[in-house]
Design an enzyme around this catalytic site. Structure first.
Site, mmCIF file in Angstrom:
data_model
loop_
_atom_site.group_PDB
_atom_site.id
_atom_site.type_symbol
_atom_site.label_atom_id
_atom_site.label_comp_id
_atom_site.label_asym_id
_atom_site.label_seq_id
_atom_site.Cartn_x
_atom_site.Cartn_y
_atom_site.Cartn_z
ATOM 1 N N GLU A 124 0.794 -1.222 0.000
ATOM 2 C CA GLU A 124 0.000 0.000 0.000
ATOM 3 C C GLU A 124 0.830 1.277 0.000
ATOM 4 O OE1 GLU A 124 0.518 -1.329 4.366
ATOM 5 O OE2 GLU A 124 0.178 -2.307 2.443
ATOM 6 N N HIS A 137 -8.600 -3.720 -0.440
ATOM 7 C CA HIS A 137 -7.760 -3.843 0.755
ATOM 8 C C HIS A 137 -6.682 -2.747 0.751
ATOM 9 C CE1 HIS A 137 -5.798 -5.918 4.117
ATOM 10 N NE2 HIS A 137 -4.671 -5.551 3.537
ATOM 11 N N GLU A 138 -5.999 -2.601 -0.387
ATOM 12 C CA GLU A 138 -4.914 -1.604 -0.447
ATOM 13 C C GLU A 138 -5.479 -0.187 -0.336
ATOM 14 O OE1 GLU A 138 -2.240 -3.047 0.023
ATOM 15 O OE2 GLU A 138 -2.775 -5.031 -0.718
ATOM 16 N N HIS A 155 -6.081 0.846 3.186
ATOM 17 C CA HIS A 155 -4.875 1.262 3.912
ATOM 18 C C HIS A 155 -4.656 2.776 3.833
ATOM 19 C CE1 HIS A 155 -2.945 -2.216 5.605
ATOM 20 N NE2 HIS A 155 -2.937 -2.891 4.466
ATOM 21 N N GLU A 159 -3.629 -3.930 10.013
ATOM 22 C CA GLU A 159 -4.292 -4.934 9.173
ATOM 23 C C GLU A 159 -5.708 -5.315 9.624
ATOM 24 O OE1 GLU A 159 -3.427 -5.470 6.336
ATOM 25 O OE2 GLU A 159 -1.321 -4.903 6.265
ATOM 26 N N ASP A 207 9.478 -9.381 10.110
ATOM 27 C CA ASP A 207 8.934 -10.098 8.946
ATOM 28 C C ASP A 207 8.655 -11.568 9.258
ATOM 29 O OD1 ASP A 207 8.589 -8.216 6.953
ATOM 30 O OD2 ASP A 207 10.685 -8.267 6.348
ATOM 31 N N TYR A 216 -4.490 -10.006 10.598
ATOM 32 C CA TYR A 216 -5.529 -9.717 9.613
ATOM 33 C C TYR A 216 -6.893 -10.198 10.105
ATOM 34 C CZ TYR A 216 -1.785 -8.889 6.198
ATOM 35 O OH TYR A 216 -0.691 -8.400 5.535
#
Length: 635
Positions: free
Chosen positions: A284, A308-309, A312, A331, A389, A397
């Protein structure tokens, strides 16, 4: 506002400074093979926030070669005592080890500094080998003619792109000047883009953003308008498909988003379709979302991934988690926002069906890790040295979505909760916050709920949501999706039976089923697999719409079914899919399935990986190596 010192993933002294602006001046050079180079400077305009702040510490990476550091002085600002007439005062610096994913750059400053004092530091450096800067050979691109480079900052990779405060708790505006070779175009996550002479591109981002959202891509890239404030960017061979798929679509989603969550503050919303090796569905980056070309299904069946993006733009980019341990703030809220937009555009039945697919992914994840795994809570304790990460999974999510849905359930009135979300965005825009800020504001906004003590209802305590691993204690009602789920469940039952009732199967017409209804059907078939002998072959013949689909979500499920049923006759589909793209969400589950399967499936995994490793993102390569029990460099 969060204290940057809380972020264990940053080596920087961000808490002692306020970053007012960041400027990059770069020259991009491709190499004949392998990683190219970025040569240039990063300039940090700082305000000292702490009396007597000691050395400046920045996040960097062993792949970043710092050539020199200078304090820029001008007679007006009185900073430092550079020799008369010399506006650059060289500063001593050294690099210190920090973690496997970064190092610390220590810069000595002229002492003592007063709180409120302004200073500008310029760092001359070279980079290119690091994990945040991806160089693609021509064969890794869609056009196969020219090389390509892009950066990926989330979560802690931009420290290998330029030395910075690489923590989401620090936001600033930025600008950049990027010189690229003739025949290439540069694009960035910026509010303005301008091409100047000498193939130099100038960018400005006028809103404050965290370092992980600064992104650059350079390649054979062209654009096409698809809306009043949107264009698509892609390699020339993809631009027509991108325009056709997204023309008029983005504006519809943006308008609904603005209605729900307040003004879209970023000016443009452009999309860059990435080369096939891009490891994510989307990233995003503000003003310029990076998207996987897997979304160009040819029939608009996957455009909702963009919702979704787009979501953001409010949750994540405007209101940001202060640390990666509370990634659910980015998220979970974005999943909720995405499904609010989707409900407005596609109706609640389809949205509930999509949410059921998400819930199934969460179930799958928790079954494979065990519910009590420490990553299965919303507030993850990231230990020093652990790469954020490596904590990435479905929990922030989908469990995050369940928690936001629970807050909406406590309010009990959708329009009141929508108004709260607008107020929340407005209260915390351009800030980085913690879950305590979010939940504190929720109780402040709804004093009657605070009075009722909704934060400590037994079994549903806010503290339990945040700190206890496991399945969400509340699940939103997805029953509107049942009218689409039931036929899919019944059909999966029929296909799992010992003797196939072909009459009943043929009576079900799936031609009008949209992506998520088909996905739901395939998920049920996968759960029931392995099916009785011969059933999967029959299913494959009966539904070429599924077994020969170009829709990546359907291809993933079909490949999983092929592997779970050890259908060697269709192994080529698994191989083709993994050769065609390198998205993490599709790649890792298939390698796990192959590695957990028969000997021939394991052989397929090894053969496919050795053929495709070079076209995968470095992180994805390493995750696959771990699955296959291969040596990972640096571990």
């Amino acid at each position: 506002m969060a204290d940057p010192a809380m972020d264990v993933a940053s080596a920087s002294s961000a808490g002692a400074w306020r970053l007012r602006h960041l400027h990059l001046s770069l020259r991009v050079a491709f190499a004949a093979a392998g990683a190219g180079r970025l040569h240039g400077t990063v300039r940090l305009e700082l305000c000292c926030a702490r009396e007597g702040a000691g050395p400046l510490r920045l996040d960097a990476h062993p792949s970043v070669a710092v050539r020199g550091v200078a304090l820029l002085t001008s007679p007006a600002d009185g900073a430092g005592d550079g020799p008369a007439g010399n506006p650059r005062q060289p500063l001593a610096f050294e690099s210190h080890p920090f973690t496997s994913y970064g190092s610390a750059l220590h810069i000595d400053l002229p002492q003592p500094l007063r709180a409120g004092q302004l200073l500008t530091i310029e760092i001359d450096y070279e980079a290119g080998e690091g994990p945040g800067v991806c160089w693609l050979a021509p064969e890794q691109t869609a056009g196969k003619q020219k090389p390509y480079m892009y950066t990926q900052g989330q979560a802690v990779l931009n420290r290998s792109f330029f030395p910075c405060f690489d923590t989401p708790s620090v936001k600033s505006t930025y600008s950049a000047t990027v010189k690229v070779p003739e025949g290439f175009t540069a694009v960035m996550s910026a509010t303005s883009w301008e091409k100047q002479k000498d193939n130099t591109f100038v960018f400005k981002m006028s809103q404050p953003i965290p370092s992980y959202l600064i992104a650059l891509a350079v390649g054979d890239i062209v654009s096409a308008e698809v809306g009043p404030r949107s264009r698509v960017w892609a390699e020339p061979c993809l631009i027509e498909a991108a325009k056709k798929e997204y023309d008029g679509v983005i504006e519809e989603f943006l308008v609904v988003g603005e209605k729900l969550f307040g003004p879209y503050v970023w000016g443009r919303y452009d999309i860059l379709f990435m080369p096939p090796s891009f490891p994510f569905g989307g990233m995003e980056n503000p003003c310029l979302t990076f998207l996987t070309p897997c979304l160009l299904a040819g029939d608009r069946s996957l455009v909702d991934v963009v919702i979704h993006e787009i979501s953001h733009s409010w949750f994540g980019n405007l209101v940001t988690n202060a640390t990666w341990g509370e990634f659910w703030l980015n998220e979970g809220f974005t999943m909720y926002a995405q499904r609010r937009i989707s409900t407005q555009v596609y109706g609640s039945a389809y949205t509930c069906l999509e949410a059921a697919t998400g819930r199934a992914l969460l179930r799958q994840h928790m079954d494979s890790t065990g519910e009590q795994h420490p990553l299965n809570r919303l507030r993850v304790v990231i230990e020093p040295g652990v790469n954020p990460d490596d904590t990435y999974n479905e929990t922030p999510y989908e469990k995050g979505y369940c928690f936001v849905s629970y807050l909406a359930h406590l309010v009990g009135d959708q329009s009141k909760f929508d108004a709260f979300l607008q107020a929340y965005v407005n209260r915390f825009k351009f800030q980085s916050i913690t879950a305590d800020d979010t939940l504190g504001f929720f109780l402040e906004y709804f004093p009657e709920l605070k009075e009722k003590g909704v934060d400590s209802i037994p079994g549903l305590e806010f503290d339990r949501w945040l700190n206890t691993p496991g399945w969400p204690p509340f699940l939103p009602d997805l029953s509107p999706g049942e009218q689409l789920m039931r036929p899919a469940e019944e059909l999966a039952e029929l296909w799992a039976a010992d003797g196939l009732n072909m009459e009943a199967i043929e009576a079900v017409d799936i031609t009008a089923w949209r992506t998520y209804q088909l996905v739901y059907f395939l998920d049920k078939v996968l759960q029931k697999s392995p099916l009785p002998e011969g059933n999967v072959e029959r299913l494959s013949k009966m539904y070429p719409k599924i077994s020969k689909s170009q829709n990546a979500e359907l291809r993933l499920r079909w490949c999983q079914i092929v592997l779970k049923n050890n259908l060697e006759a269709e192994y080529s589909k698994v191989k083709d899919f993994l050769h065609s793209q390198g998205k993490q969400k599709y790649t890792l589950p298939l390698y796990r399935a192959m590695w957990g399967g028969s000997e021939s499936a394991r052989a397929l995994a090894m053969e496919t990986f050795s053929a495709t490793a070079s076209q995968l993102h470095i992180n994805v390569q390493n995750y696959v190596k771990k699955i296959l029990g291969l040596e990972v460099a640096g571990d």
